[in-house]
Design a protein around this motif. Sequence first.
Motif, PDB file in Angstrom:
ATOM      1  N   GLU A 110      43.523  38.016  47.077  1.00 50.65           N
ATOM      2  CA  GLU A 110      42.766  38.272  45.849  1.00 50.65           C
ATOM      3  C   GLU A 110      42.954  39.708  45.389  1.00 50.65           C
ATOM      4  OE1 GLU A 110      38.127  37.996  44.204  1.00 50.65           O
ATOM      5  OE2 GLU A 110      38.724  37.034  46.095  1.00 50.65           O
ATOM      6  N   THR A 139      41.083  37.909  39.450  1.00 52.66           N
ATOM      7  CA  THR A 139      41.722  36.831  40.202  1.00 52.66           C
ATOM      8  C   THR A 139      40.965  35.519  40.058  1.00 52.66           C
ATOM      9  OG1 THR A 139      42.552  38.427  41.828  1.00 52.66           O
ATOM     10  CG2 THR A 139      42.499  36.123  42.497  1.00 52.66           C
ATOM     11  N   ARG A 140      39.641  35.583  39.997  1.00 50.05           N
ATOM     12  CA  ARG A 140      38.866  34.327  39.919  1.00 50.05           C
ATOM     13  C   ARG A 140      39.199  33.564  38.647  1.00 50.05           C
ATOM     14  NH1 ARG A 140      35.011  38.305  38.786  1.00 50.05           N
ATOM     15  NH2 ARG A 140      33.963  38.114  36.752  1.00 50.05           N
TER      16      ARG A 140
END
Length: 926
Positions: A110, A139-140
């Motif tokens: 991440e 990243t999410r």
Amino acid sequence: MLISCTFPGCKVKCVSPGGLKQHCNSAHRDITQEPEEADGEDIGFSYERHPYLTALPVDSHGHILPLFAPPAQPPSPPPLPHTEEAWSPFGNRVEFDFAYLHFVRLQSSEAEINLALDMWKAQVLAAGGDPDSVPWQRTRHVYDTIDAIDDINVRWTTLDIEYHGPRPPTPPAWMNQKYRVVLRDIRQLFHRQMAMKDWDKIFNKVPYRQFNSQRKRVRSNLMSADWAWAQADKISEDANTHGSMFVPFVCGSDKTTVSVATGHQEYHPVYASPGNLTNNARRTNSLGLAPVAFLAIPKTSKSQAKKPAYQTFVRQLYHASLSAVFDPLRLFMTTPDLVRCPDSHLRRVIYGLGPYIADYPEQVWLSCIVSGWCAKCMNQPDCLDSDENRPRTELKTNFVINAFDPGIVWDDFGSRSDVVPFTSGFARADIHELISCDLLHQVIKGTFKDHLVEWIAEYVMASNPPNEALEILKDIDRRISAVPAYPGLRRFPDGRNFAQWTGDDSKALMKVYIAAIAGYVPEDMLKAVATFMDFCYLARRKSHTPDDLDNMELALDHFHCARQIFIITGVRESISLPRQHSLLHYIPSIRLFGSPNGVCSSITESKHIQAVKETWRRSSRFDALDQMLQSITRLDKLKMMHSRLKTRHMMVGSTYSYQASIMGGELPQEEEAEIDVNELGENDDLGPAAGPRTTSSVHLASKPAEGYPRYAAGLGEHIKQPQLHNAIRHYLWGVQHGDSVQPTNIQACPPFASPISVFHSAIARFYAPSDVCGAGGMHSERIRSHPFWREEHARHDTVFVVTGDEPSMLGLTVARVLLFFSFKFHDIVHECALVHWFRRVSEQCDNSTGMWIVQPEFDLRNQRTLEVVHVDSITRGCHLLPIYGSRALPEDFTYHYALTSFPAYYVNSYIDNHTHEFLALDVEDK
């Protein structure tokens, strides 16, 4: 006038009939077997397909469609390729490639993805753009987009299993615990997989029998062997199944440890693969074998672990879990399921449980036998290799359990009365029949590494004084490390001394071990290793004819005879070992399931890396399984979308070239399939070659080397081969006059003054389906002739050259390449090699090792015999093993000098499967 070659697809033109003959003998001499795919009607092969389970297309009600009818109720057409909708949920090729690169290829964390996104925004800002235009900020957000892919959306579910047996007043902790099994619907997963268009070319829809030009049976893929045909016969006894498609599932399970440092964290994954896939697809296709469950691993104290109640429960838990995993298929093992296939047609499918991949400890649990017994037969543990070899079946086991006391069942029959195999509830399934051969654990790591290598070390220690024995073992290690370089050959700087052996280590040691022990062990020990190796390499072939199976049986008989030397010398008191005994079941198993390389635990071991170890490393390590399952799902989604995009020609070219075409208002064009002589990187030695099967070829590297004189005389002096100029003139005379005797007067040869380009390597490309290969079975390897390889030392590889039609070694001669070069003569480019010849010592291979022996060839003045040959006459690389004799190597000896330091060499027929295939004689002749 130039003479054109008449071989289909060849554009070579020659200046004389002799030159044309030399070209045809080299470039078009086929020393490989034909492919064995049922869907291709190869010349010389014929096929029989099952008459009743014929995989006929049907409509949505299961009624058979007329011939050539379009698919019934086809799915909604996808968006037009190259449109924004076609890339959904991504915006374009750039976004998809970014996610695929970081999540699939690089396995980025991440934090690393956040860093890449920050750099992307900085680049946009520097170009005067808006950083908010970058599609993801964190990243999410990338993960959210991946989760929105709808290609595969089969959820993981949890099944909790508890102990329900008798309880003592104070039950132990394990009786009160819930055991969590995580699984996904295998039927839904298969439905999703079948949506992949590229599976249509690697999926055998009908059981078939294949015959070669001599009408001999050829067994390769699972659907080409006897078991699939017999299953189809049983299914077709019900007339309602006629026209259906049989889909057996190849299954596998095995415990694996992800980290010793954090306390031996273990997982127990279960994998499944449609048995209709070709063996090569199961090994190489990223979605060919999928994880379908993670079994519970109960833990308790050492004292409780020995209790019969606990041992019974954990086995019952194991089989109940497997039964739940495959339960979605149960109904449709007798009643057809309607499935959309890669060609968009609907077909009625009957499922079945197919071969089960497992190492020996797993086989003990699967088959509910006592450890030390065989899961396939009922031979006693102290004489497993007896001639009785009575097959073990569930029917026999059930009879024994019902007829005898549990103690007798355990002691006399090697079965457990307290557990029922999970297969008992599924149609046409017998676990004893379904357990497959396991090349990795039974042959490569078992019989070879754990048995033969260890026994030979024990023999050396027992038959020599301690200090002398240690010196011999050290010299064997030096010999192993001193073998010449070869494409893909793993080096052993310290010999056999490994902290942890892998299957690849054992495979690499097999290739060089015989030469290392020759001179230190009795001849029968060499024969034991050689005949075992013949059996192993025969078993590892992609396909098997009756002749191959006969040779396997002969090799196994010879091995059983030769291995008695270990009993005679006192190394072993007896040889009755489950893994070595399993070799007796290989020939029947090949007849049942086809080539073992399609049902080997090396496939599941490889999947462990992708589905367990890499996903675990990506997790936070706390309650990691849920995070691992999420990563597995995301990987599957990206891989399936990549497959779909590739089928629609949306992955052509690089990211930049594709985007440039789209922004320029042009459609990206599919590149023509051509032989790419640089498909291997300059530092790569070997690898799969893309494209369909073609004729073997050798091409010089695409870029010439710099720093060499351009003309023959100066170049010969530069490389310390002053004969080069005359050798080129002799070569040109041979091109013009063919097989005529070379003149003794060099002045009779054509004059030569053309500029020369030097190359440090050439790439051989040939059909080798039993080795690392592409989808079409093609393999490529780089042959090197480099004066300063890796800035350390000279490397001049050895090759096979076609020189005649003699029966010995297929008319091939071994040569060492001293120089690769090209020049133009009479407007024709000649790609050539200056070689030093090796001659065969005998017209028969060595009796002890089964390998040919060659010596460097010298003329009457004791100078190396050199010749210039066209690279077309080179078939592929060759590996030589020094014949070390009985003298120890100097401690500072290195492999750089191995090809110039010994009077004779073995031609290594065990360097890879392809070489063994065309070099090995019939085992009976050995």
